[in-house]
Design a protein around this motif. Structure first.
Motif, PDB file in Angstrom:
ATOM      1  N   HIS A 149       0.841  -1.204   0.000  1.00 34.71           N
ATOM      2  CA  HIS A 149       0.000   0.000   0.000  1.00 34.71           C
ATOM      3  C   HIS A 149       0.876   1.254   0.000  1.00 34.71           C
ATOM      4  N   VAL A 150       1.970   1.189   0.750  1.00 33.93           N
ATOM      5  CA  VAL A 150       2.895   2.330   0.819  1.00 33.93           C
ATOM      6  C   VAL A 150       3.516   2.576  -0.551  1.00 33.93           C
ATOM      7  N   HIS A 151       3.931   1.479  -1.186  1.00 34.93           N
ATOM      8  CA  HIS A 151       4.533   1.610  -2.516  1.00 34.93           C
ATOM      9  C   HIS A 151       3.536   2.181  -3.513  1.00 34.93           C
ATOM     10  N   GLU A 152       2.282   1.764  -3.412  1.00 38.59           N
ATOM     11  CA  GLU A 152       1.242   2.287  -4.311  1.00 38.59           C
ATOM     12  C   GLU A 152       1.042   3.788  -4.116  1.00 38.59           C
ATOM     13  N   GLU A 153       1.219   4.255  -2.892  1.00 38.22           N
ATOM     14  CA  GLU A 153       1.021   5.680  -2.602  1.00 38.22           C
ATOM     15  C   GLU A 153       2.205   6.521  -3.074  1.00 38.22           C
ATOM     16  N   PHE A 154       3.432   6.059  -2.797  1.00 36.39           N
ATOM     17  CA  PHE A 154       4.598   6.932  -2.948  1.00 36.39           C
ATOM     18  C   PHE A 154       5.632   6.462  -3.960  1.00 36.39           C
ATOM     19  N   GLY A 155       5.572   5.200  -4.387  1.00 33.70           N
ATOM     20  CA  GLY A 155       6.562   4.714  -5.342  1.00 33.70           C
ATOM     21  C   GLY A 155       7.976   4.892  -4.816  1.00 33.70           C
ATOM     22  N   SER A 156       8.822   5.515  -5.631  1.00 38.22           N
ATOM     23  CA  SER A 156      10.235   5.705  -5.265  1.00 38.22           C
ATOM     24  C   SER A 156      10.479   7.040  -4.569  1.00 38.22           C
ATOM     25  N   ASN A 157       9.427   7.713  -4.131  1.00 37.96           N
ATOM     26  CA  ASN A 157       9.592   9.032  -3.513  1.00 37.96           C
ATOM     27  C   ASN A 157      10.051   8.965  -2.056  1.00 37.96           C
ATOM     28  N   ILE A 158      10.152   7.767  -1.491  1.00 39.89           N
ATOM     29  CA  ILE A 158      10.692   7.628  -0.141  1.00 39.89           C
ATOM     30  C   ILE A 158      11.903   6.709  -0.193  1.00 39.89           C
ATOM     31  N   SER A 159      12.793   6.869   0.774  1.00 47.85           N
ATOM     32  CA  SER A 159      14.088   6.196   0.740  1.00 47.85           C
ATOM     33  C   SER A 159      14.008   4.724   1.096  1.00 47.85           C
ATOM     34  N   SER A 160      13.047   4.345   1.915  1.00 46.20           N
ATOM     35  CA  SER A 160      13.075   2.990   2.458  1.00 46.20           C
ATOM     36  C   SER A 160      11.697   2.550   2.918  1.00 46.20           C
ATOM     37  N   ILE A 161      11.420   1.260   2.725  1.00 47.55           N
ATOM     38  CA  ILE A 161      10.238   0.621   3.297  1.00 47.55           C
ATOM     39  C   ILE A 161      10.711  -0.583   4.093  1.00 47.55           C
ATOM     40  N   LEU A 162      10.325  -0.660   5.345  1.00 47.73           N
ATOM     41  CA  LEU A 162      10.615  -1.838   6.154  1.00 47.73           C
ATOM     42  C   LEU A 162       9.422  -2.785   6.084  1.00 47.73           C
ATOM     43  N   GLU A 163       9.674  -4.023   5.705  1.00 49.06           N
ATOM     44  CA  GLU A 163       8.610  -5.021   5.621  1.00 49.06           C
ATOM     45  C   GLU A 163       8.300  -5.554   7.015  1.00 49.06           C
ATOM     46  N   GLY A 164       7.006  -5.641   7.324  1.00 45.56           N
ATOM     47  CA  GLY A 164       6.611  -6.171   8.621  1.00 45.56           C
ATOM     48  C   GLY A 164       5.350  -6.992   8.568  1.00 45.56           C
ATOM     49  N   GLY A 165       4.976  -7.426   7.355  1.00 46.78           N
ATOM     50  CA  GLY A 165       3.752  -8.204   7.235  1.00 46.78           C
ATOM     51  C   GLY A 165       2.514  -7.330   7.333  1.00 46.78           C
ATOM     52  N   ASP A 166       1.357  -7.957   7.444  1.00 50.46           N
ATOM     53  CA  ASP A 166       0.094  -7.240   7.580  1.00 50.46           C
ATOM     54  C   ASP A 166      -0.031  -6.682   8.999  1.00 50.46           C
ATOM     55  N   CYS A 167      -0.560  -5.486   9.120  1.00 43.37           N
ATOM     56  CA  CYS A 167      -0.769  -4.887  10.447  1.00 43.37           C
ATOM     57  C   CYS A 167      -1.866  -5.656  11.174  1.00 43.37           C
ATOM     58  N   LYS A 168      -1.580  -6.111  12.378  1.00 43.27           N
ATOM     59  CA  LYS A 168      -2.507  -7.019  13.069  1.00 43.27           C
ATOM     60  C   LYS A 168      -3.775  -6.322  13.557  1.00 43.27           C
ATOM     61  N   ILE A 169      -3.713  -5.005  13.794  1.00 44.13           N
ATOM     62  CA  ILE A 169      -4.907  -4.281  14.242  1.00 44.13           C
ATOM     63  C   ILE A 169      -5.582  -3.586  13.063  1.00 44.13           C
ATOM     64  N   GLY A 170      -4.822  -2.834  12.272  1.00 50.36           N
ATOM     65  CA  GLY A 170      -5.356  -2.262  11.051  1.00 50.36           C
ATOM     66  C   GLY A 170      -6.166  -0.997  11.211  1.00 50.36           C
ATOM     67  N   LEU A 171      -6.223  -0.450  12.412  1.00 51.78           N
ATOM     68  CA  LEU A 171      -6.864   0.841  12.676  1.00 51.78           C
ATOM     69  C   LEU A 171      -5.879   1.733  13.420  1.00 51.78           C
ATOM     70  N   ASP A 179     -16.937 -11.008  13.295  1.00 52.29           N
ATOM     71  CA  ASP A 179     -15.933 -10.689  14.317  1.00 52.29           C
ATOM     72  C   ASP A 179     -15.446  -9.253  14.118  1.00 52.29           C
ATOM     73  N   LEU A 180     -15.646  -8.396  15.121  1.00 54.16           N
ATOM     74  CA  LEU A 180     -15.291  -6.981  14.997  1.00 54.16           C
ATOM     75  C   LEU A 180     -13.785  -6.761  14.913  1.00 54.16           C
ATOM     76  N   VAL A 181     -13.004  -7.562  15.623  1.00 56.33           N
ATOM     77  CA  VAL A 181     -11.552  -7.425  15.564  1.00 56.33           C
ATOM     78  C   VAL A 181     -11.038  -7.772  14.173  1.00 56.33           C
ATOM     79  N   GLU A 182     -11.547  -8.868  13.609  1.00 57.80           N
ATOM     80  CA  GLU A 182     -11.164  -9.254  12.251  1.00 57.80           C
ATOM     81  C   GLU A 182     -11.595  -8.187  11.253  1.00 57.80           C
ATOM     82  N   ALA A 183     -12.803  -7.641  11.446  1.00 55.07           N
ATOM     83  CA  ALA A 183     -13.306  -6.602  10.548  1.00 55.07           C
ATOM     84  C   ALA A 183     -12.422  -5.366  10.586  1.00 55.07           C
TER      85      ALA A 183
END
Length: 333
Positions: A194-216, A305-309
């Protein structure tokens, strides 16, 4: 080439795709729950992935780094560096009257930058690291940029609960100002792509950390007055807070903007949104919940499930928004 080979943990074929996984990335994967697999698909996306060591150096040099937290991916900069903080506002198109949250590795680090009351410290000890941000008066000689706090006498501080974020913050050894890693007002990112879709090469670095477990986003709680005030609702609810510290209020609409998430429109898709819908019209997209769902559209949680949602919300809205619907209709939740 020799340097690259020393960093490779594994080369294998997975569903016809050649996978190259670095030692640092593999170490991060092993620290996550064993029922999840995270594969870096080389060649399909030219993501500027870095190690936490490399990313921490970039931060100290005044560059921007996207990194994962348990809530959403953040776009980080050295919070003590005015020019670095200014880059965040510029690349996001964010108004400068909208403050940023500074991230630190532990509560003890956080206490050095803000004047925490005893009740705030008690709550921090219970909920940090975790999805809650405290707005407190600046400490004496607080080095956090006045631009990061939008010129206010308060600072917004959080200690995230994610192994990659924690390692980055410990290595950088600076407060890291980090709003969500998206264009201002749009849907927050819960995956690195999602970050890459927003900014492409306009930022120096992306750290991979999987899917965010909470998402809010994190709940933002203002401790600068006599009664704690929720400035931005988030994963931790008013009821949960009151069970720990007593009365908590919710900010009025005319309160001065002292936290992210207080603008009239934020975290929004390009398409208009309708809520509590049970039908879908031609040209619309639909986001289901429980037993109200329509093919081929996604369901936030078939189990209700509200947490999953919550963890699926931003990701699924992003995917639906790519279809350019007239509306995104959302089932009752």
């Amino acid at each position: 080439i020799q340097h690259a080979i020393t960093k490779i943990h594994l080369v294998k074929t997975y569903r016809g795709t050649l996978l190259i996984i670095s030692n640092d990335f593999w170490s991060m994967v092993k620290s996550l729950p064993s029922n999840k697999e995270f594969w870096l698909r080389m060649g399909t996306m030219n993501l500027p992935y870095k190690t936490t060591k490399e990313a921490s150096i970039l931060l100290r040099e005044g560059e921007l780094v996207a990194f994962p937290t348990e809530t959403v991916y953040g776009l980080g900069a050295d919070a003590t560096n005015d020019k670095a903080v200014a880059k965040i506002f510029e690349i996001k198109g964010r108004p400068q009257f909208n403050p940023l949250i500074s991230h630190l590795p532990t509560a003890q680090h956080a206490f050095e930058f803000g004047a925490f009351s005893e009740i705030a410290k008690q709550l921090a000890s219970m909920l940090w690291p975790g999805p809650i941000t405290f707005v407190v008066p600046r400490s004496n000689n607080c080095p956090i940029s006045w631009l990061a706090s939008a010129g206010l006498e308060t600072v917004a501080i959080r200690v995230p609960d994610h192994p990659v974020a924690k390692e980055l913050l410990e290595r950088a050894n600076i407060p890291v100002a980090a709003p969500s890693a998206n264009i201002s007002g749009r849907i927050s990112p819960t995956r690195s792509r999602h970050v890459h879709e927003e900014f492409g090469s306009n930022i120096s670095s992306i750290l991979e950390g999987g899917d965010c477990k909470i998402g809010l986003e994190s709940t933002v709680l203002d401790f600068s007055g006599t009664i704690p005030i929720i400035l931005r609702p988030g994963h931790i609810t008013k009821e949960q807070l009151e069970s720990k510290i007593g009365k908590v209020e919710i900010a009025s609409e005319n309160k001065i903007i002292s936290s992210p998430g207080m603008l009239a429109s934020h975290y929004a898709p390009k398409a208009r949104v309708k809520t509590r819908m049970t039908t879908v019209m031609d040209g619309e997209a639909f986001l289901g919940f429980g037993n109200i769902s329509f093919e081929p559209f996604p369901n936030l949680s078939t189990k209700g499930d509200l947490v999953e949602a919550a963890s699926n919300l931003f990701h699924m809205m992003r995917e639906l928004d790519k279809q350019n619907p007239t509306y995104i209709s959302i089932a009752p939740i």
